[in-house]
Design a protein around this motif. Structure first.
Motif, PDB file in Angstrom:
ATOM      1  N   GLU A   1       0.833  -1.208   0.000  1.00 55.38           N
ATOM      2  CA  GLU A   1       0.000   0.000   0.000  1.00 55.38           C
ATOM      3  C   GLU A   1       0.868   1.258   0.000  1.00 55.38           C
ATOM      4  O   GLU A   1       0.559   2.245  -0.653  1.00 55.38           O
ATOM      5  CB  GLU A   1      -0.946   0.001   1.210  1.00 55.38           C
TER       6      GLU A   1
ATOM      7  N   VAL B   1       2.288   1.821  -3.462  1.00 58.42           N
ATOM      8  CA  VAL B   1       1.288   2.231  -4.444  1.00 58.42           C
ATOM      9  C   VAL B   1       0.780   3.650  -4.194  1.00 58.42           C
ATOM     10  O   VAL B   1       0.464   4.376  -5.129  1.00 58.42           O
ATOM     11  CB  VAL B   1       0.113   1.221  -4.410  1.00 58.42           C
ATOM     12  N   LEU B   2       0.755   4.059  -2.940  1.00 58.16           N
ATOM     13  CA  LEU B   2       0.171   5.356  -2.565  1.00 58.16           C
ATOM     14  C   LEU B   2       0.713   6.490  -3.442  1.00 58.16           C
ATOM     15  O   LEU B   2       1.905   6.755  -3.462  1.00 58.16           O
ATOM     16  CB  LEU B   2       0.468   5.658  -1.089  1.00 58.16           C
ATOM     17  N   GLY B   3      -0.182   7.146  -4.169  1.00 55.14           N
ATOM     18  CA  GLY B   3       0.219   8.263  -5.006  1.00 55.14           C
ATOM     19  C   GLY B   3       0.628   7.845  -6.402  1.00 55.14           C
ATOM     20  O   GLY B   3       0.779   8.683  -7.272  1.00 55.14           O
ATOM     21  N   ALA B   4       0.849   6.536  -6.608  1.00 52.10           N
ATOM     22  CA  ALA B   4       1.238   6.066  -7.940  1.00 52.10           C
ATOM     23  C   ALA B   4       0.250   5.007  -8.415  1.00 52.10           C
ATOM     24  O   ALA B   4       0.612   4.047  -9.090  1.00 52.10           O
ATOM     25  CB  ALA B   4       2.655   5.505  -7.910  1.00 52.10           C
ATOM     26  N   GLU B   5      -1.019   5.176  -8.031  1.00 56.08           N
ATOM     27  CA  GLU B   5      -2.039   4.211  -8.405  1.00 56.08           C
ATOM     28  C   GLU B   5      -2.315   4.314  -9.893  1.00 56.08           C
ATOM     29  O   GLU B   5      -2.074   5.343 -10.511  1.00 56.08           O
ATOM     30  CB  GLU B   5      -3.338   4.454  -7.616  1.00 56.08           C
TER      31      GLU B   5
ATOM     32  N   LYS C   1       9.846   2.484  -3.229  1.00 54.02           N
ATOM     33  CA  LYS C   1       8.866   3.487  -3.637  1.00 54.02           C
ATOM     34  C   LYS C   1       9.439   4.329  -4.769  1.00 54.02           C
ATOM     35  O   LYS C   1       8.769   4.585  -5.771  1.00 54.02           O
ATOM     36  CB  LYS C   1       8.542   4.414  -2.455  1.00 54.02           C
TER      37      LYS C   1
END
Lengths: 509, 326
Positions: free
Chosen positions: A99, A102-106, A154
């Motif tokens: 999570e 992925v956050l911000g790069a969905e 990230k």
């Protein structure tokens, strides 16, 4: 000759009257590890914040792969291929690794496809760079070394070509730091560019190809790492010759001043943080406690300093002291000649909104020198503060400035001056040089050694192994609330201490 | 106590739980994004007033609902400005909103309708009518004779205002949004560690405003429900602490949608019991003070907070304005 992947020219940034960056130019070659070194407040962080879109430069240009770009926000920095690993990780602690990545790069409004894609990609990244992390682990349940890997992942997941790491080894054990360096070397092999910001000369020498030195907002030099030496870099950073080794004569330990026997501490969550610690500090010696942060060193200092209750026996000059109840606090400890430089100067050492002279009174506000009848003798206190500030070279030496207006090094000098100048028999000192410049480190170390030579017993807690090695007369290593072993600094190595810090018994290794 | 009485109490529980649930979900969105909102009460109150007033003057309950949502949204924007844009103290902003709403609604309704701080009685299209499900028995005489399944169908499932059913549907919807969408992931992240969201290149301010606005809409529906469905018109202080009970339910629910439903049903049940002290007295053979029942939600919440029944951990960045640092 290849073109630089990142080229800064004429970058300037001012905060009010303070010029944080002055006309900075920098060329970083692709596929290299480029070190940036400088004291606190030299402008390293400001420069990196400009690169990551947190601040906008007043003037100057940024070119990536020869193309001039504007970095208005973090989104733009990410799009330009810049990845940042901050000193304090920017992770959501109760999210999984996946999570967080992925956050911000969905990829779309729904989560499931994004997570599935990220899971596959993480596996590929793990194979390419040797970055193995369990994607379903919760961040707060994995160690800092792992958390740092997540930060690197990230950045790589966002297709970063230039990876900036800000003081990455501050929270790592030596073994974890070695692992990190292996990962960085691997990234370099794969053609990525790494910018490493640090104040540790040893790391610069070990891993970088090129190093740039900053001082007072300016880029003072860029040199090839093989062509330089730690002494030379330190001189470039500070602007004068610096003693990297602590200059001290061998200790002549006297009688036992502080004896700790089977000390136990349970925290508010019911977790046992100290599991039976026994140690002894003699007059005229420095006992260094090494260990990764969070292994009970803080609790040890807090119990001895009267800030926390404990169970067990503690004797000061042979007489037992209370570890709980009314007679266990900072005041009673000071009455027994125990001074305490706490680990976190901003939280425990100073009140940031109070004047320097008010801060100098804390803990000693009942002292006769500061009182006249019912009232505090503020004039005497202010005069005393000015004198202390001059003796400890606090800049600026103005008792009417609030604590937050001093730099980290000068704040620490105020705390150290307050405690040492009272002439304690026992000094408890935690992280004396955390976030402090090389010049101030040299000074604080000298003061601690001087106090030792006057016959005080000193208990030093530090996560900086170099500091422990150079300052201590004897070293105890803590792991998981226990003392793993004691070594003499001349008979041990960083590697051996590192193993003890990781909970492995050095003798077996 | 016969089965029908029990059904009647459960039916009342559901009706009384609805505004709690809506307000609780409103608070859930806001607090999950890191904005504590003690002003649920005030927002519900202005919504109840304006919904009642517009429904009474226009004769259209849907216009009333829209007006209620609008009034609540305005206060949400104020709270957002105070706590997000100007980084003020979220508790103080919330308390101010509550005081403002308590005073304003009475003054406005008095000067508008001159009925002692009430709005006129609503009837017909100006009020949300119960929806009678097909085949439901409406006459009480017939209901007594029906078998238990029919009784439950007619008394408990059928015969609620549309908002009641909508509120129930909002529970799975909220869960889905929070845990299955990109927006939900970001919303939960911004309440835990806004710096992580910021460095990922997402606007903390925009996310938090979205959450606060969602909170405003839900509070608006909750308030409108009070004056146009649960009762027929606005009366002074008609929220009667429901905003605070919703906050208590939110803690009780550990900031999770399904738990919020259970907590609100429980608190609604306690309120329904407080309305029927005779039934309770018969059931346990002891006279219970109504005030004690009213206080129970708070007492239960204190017990939860004290950590006796698991631990309620609030969103980590809750209550703190986000200041960007290097």
């Amino acid at each position: 000759m290849t073109d630089p992947v990142l080229e800064l020219s004429g970058i300037s940034k001012a905060f009010g009257p303070v010029q944080a960056n002055k006309n900075i130019s920098l060329r970083v070659m692709p596929g290299t590890i480029h070190g940036i070194i400088g004291e606190n407040g030299a402008g390293k962080s400001t420069l990196m914040s400009i690169l990551y879109g947190f601040y906008k430069a007043d003037s100057g240009t940024i070119r990536i792969k020869g193309r001039e770009i504007q970095i208005a926000d973090s989104q733009a920095a990410i799009a330009a291929g810049i990845g940042m690993v901050f000193q304090h990780f920017k992770l959501v602690e109760n999210f999984t690794v996946l999570e967080n990545v992925v956050l911000g790069a969905e990829d779309g409004r729904l989560l499931r496809p994004s997570l599935a894609k990220a899971r596959a990609e993480l596996k590929a990244l793990a194979e390419d760079y040797g970055l193995n992390v369990d994607p379903d682990a919760i961040i707060e349940e994995i160690g800092v070394g792992m958390q740092q890997r997540v930060e690197i992942l990230k950045a790589l997941y966002r297709r970063a070509e230039i990876l900036i790491l800000d003081e990455p080894t501050g929270v790592l054990t030596p073994a974890e730091a070695d692992q990190l360096f292996r990962i960085l070397a691997r990234l370099r092999e794969e053609g990525k560019t790494v910018i490493l910001i640090t104040h540790k000369l040893r790391e610069i020498m070990e891993i970088t190809d090129t190093v740039s030195v900053m001082r007072r907002g300016e880029m003072t030099a860029t040199v090839k790492t093989p062509d330089t030496s730690p002494e030379h870099l330190a001189e470039l950073m500070v602007g004068r010759k610096v003693l990297l080794q602590v200059d001290k004569v061998p200790a002549t330990p006297g009688k036992a001043m502080l004896e700790v026997e089977n000390l136990k501490v349970t925290d508010s969550k019911g977790v046992e943080r100290l599991k039976g610690v026994s140690l002894e500090v003699r007059a005229g010696e420095i006992l260094g406690i090494a260990g990764v942060a969070g292994n009970g060193q803080s609790e040890l200092l807090e119990v001895l300093g009267g800030m926390r209750a404990g169970r067990g026996k503690v004797r000061v000059e042979g007489a037992e002291i209370d570890l709980t109840g009314r007679n266990s606090n900072g005041q009673t400890r000071r009455a027994r000649g125990i001074a305490h430089v706490p680990e976190d100067r901003q939280r425990e050492g100073l009140i940031m909104d109070f004047f320097a002279w008010e801060n100098v009174a804390f803990g000693y506000h009942h002292s006769a020198a500061y009182n006249r009848g019912l009232f505090m003798d503020n004039a005497a206190l202010q005069a005393d503060t000015t004198a202390k500030m001059e003796r400890f070279d606090v800049r600026p030496p103005n008792p009417w400035l609030t604590a937050k207006n001093f730099s980290g090094g000068n704040q620490q000098k105020i705390v150290v001056a307050r405690e040492i100048e009272q002439g304690p028999k026992i000094l408890l000192v935690g992280q004396p040089t955390r976030g402090v410049d090389i010049g101030a480190i040299e000074f604080i170390h000298k003061q601690i050694v001087t106090l030792r030579d006057q016959g005080a017993a000193i208990l030093l807690v530090s996560v900086e192994l170099d500091e422990i090695m150079s300052l201590s007369d004897r070293i105890a290593v803590m792991f998981d609330g226990r003392i793993m072993g004691e070594r003499m600094p001349q008979d041990t190595t960083v590697q051996e201490l590192g193993l003890l810090m990781a909970g492995m018994n050095g003798k077996a290794a | 106590m016969d089965f029908l009485t029990l059904l009647q109490i459960l039916d009342a529980s559901l009706r009384l739980a609805t505004p709690l649930l809506l307000a609780c979900l409103a608070g859930l969105f806001s607090e999950r994004a890191g904005i504590f909102d003690i002003g649920l009460e005030g927002k519900m109150l202005v919504a109840a007033f304006l919904a009642g007033a517009i429904a009474a003057t226009s004769g259209n309950v849907w216009l009333g609902l829209l007006a209620g949502i609008g009034a609540s949204l305005m206060l949400s924007v104020v709270h957002g400005l105070a706590s997000i844009t100007f980084r003020g103290n979220q508790l103080i902003s919330g308390v101010a909103i509550n005081f403002f709403a308590a005073g304003l609604t009475v003054v406005a309704s008095q000067s508008w309708f001159g009925q002692g701080g009430r709005t006129p009685q609503l009837s017909g299209a100006a009020r949300f009518d119960p929806i009678i499900w097909p085949g439901a028995i409406t006459k009480i005489k017939d209901l007594r004779k029906a078998d238990p399944l029919d009784q439950a169908y007619s008394e408990l499932l059928s015969g609620h205002a549309i908002i009641v059913y909508a509120a129930l549907l909002l529970v799975p919807l909220s869960w889905w949004v929070l845990y299955r969408t990109r927006f939900g992931l970001r919303l939960r992240a911004v309440g835990e560690n806004p710096a992580a969201v910021d460095t990922a290149g997402i606007s903390v301010v925009r996310l938090r405003y979205s959450a606060v606005l969602i909170c405003g809409v839900l509070c608006g529906i909750a308030g409108a429900y009070l004056s146009t469905a649960l009762q027929a018109g606005f009366v002074k202080d008609m929220t009667a602490g429901r905003g605070y009970i919703a906050l208590a339910a939110l803690i009780f629910a550990k900031w999770r949608p399904w738990y919020a439903l259970y907590a609100c049903l429980l608190f609604g049940f306690l309120q329904a019991l407080a309305l029927r002290p005779d039934v309770l007295e018969k059931a346990i053979g002891l006279k219970v003070q109504v005030q004690l029942l009213d206080a129970l939600p708070y007492i239960l919440t204190v017990i939860i907070l004290a950590g006796f029944v698991g631990k309620a951990i609030p969103p980590r960045a809750g209550g703190e304005p986000y200041v960007k640092e290097r």
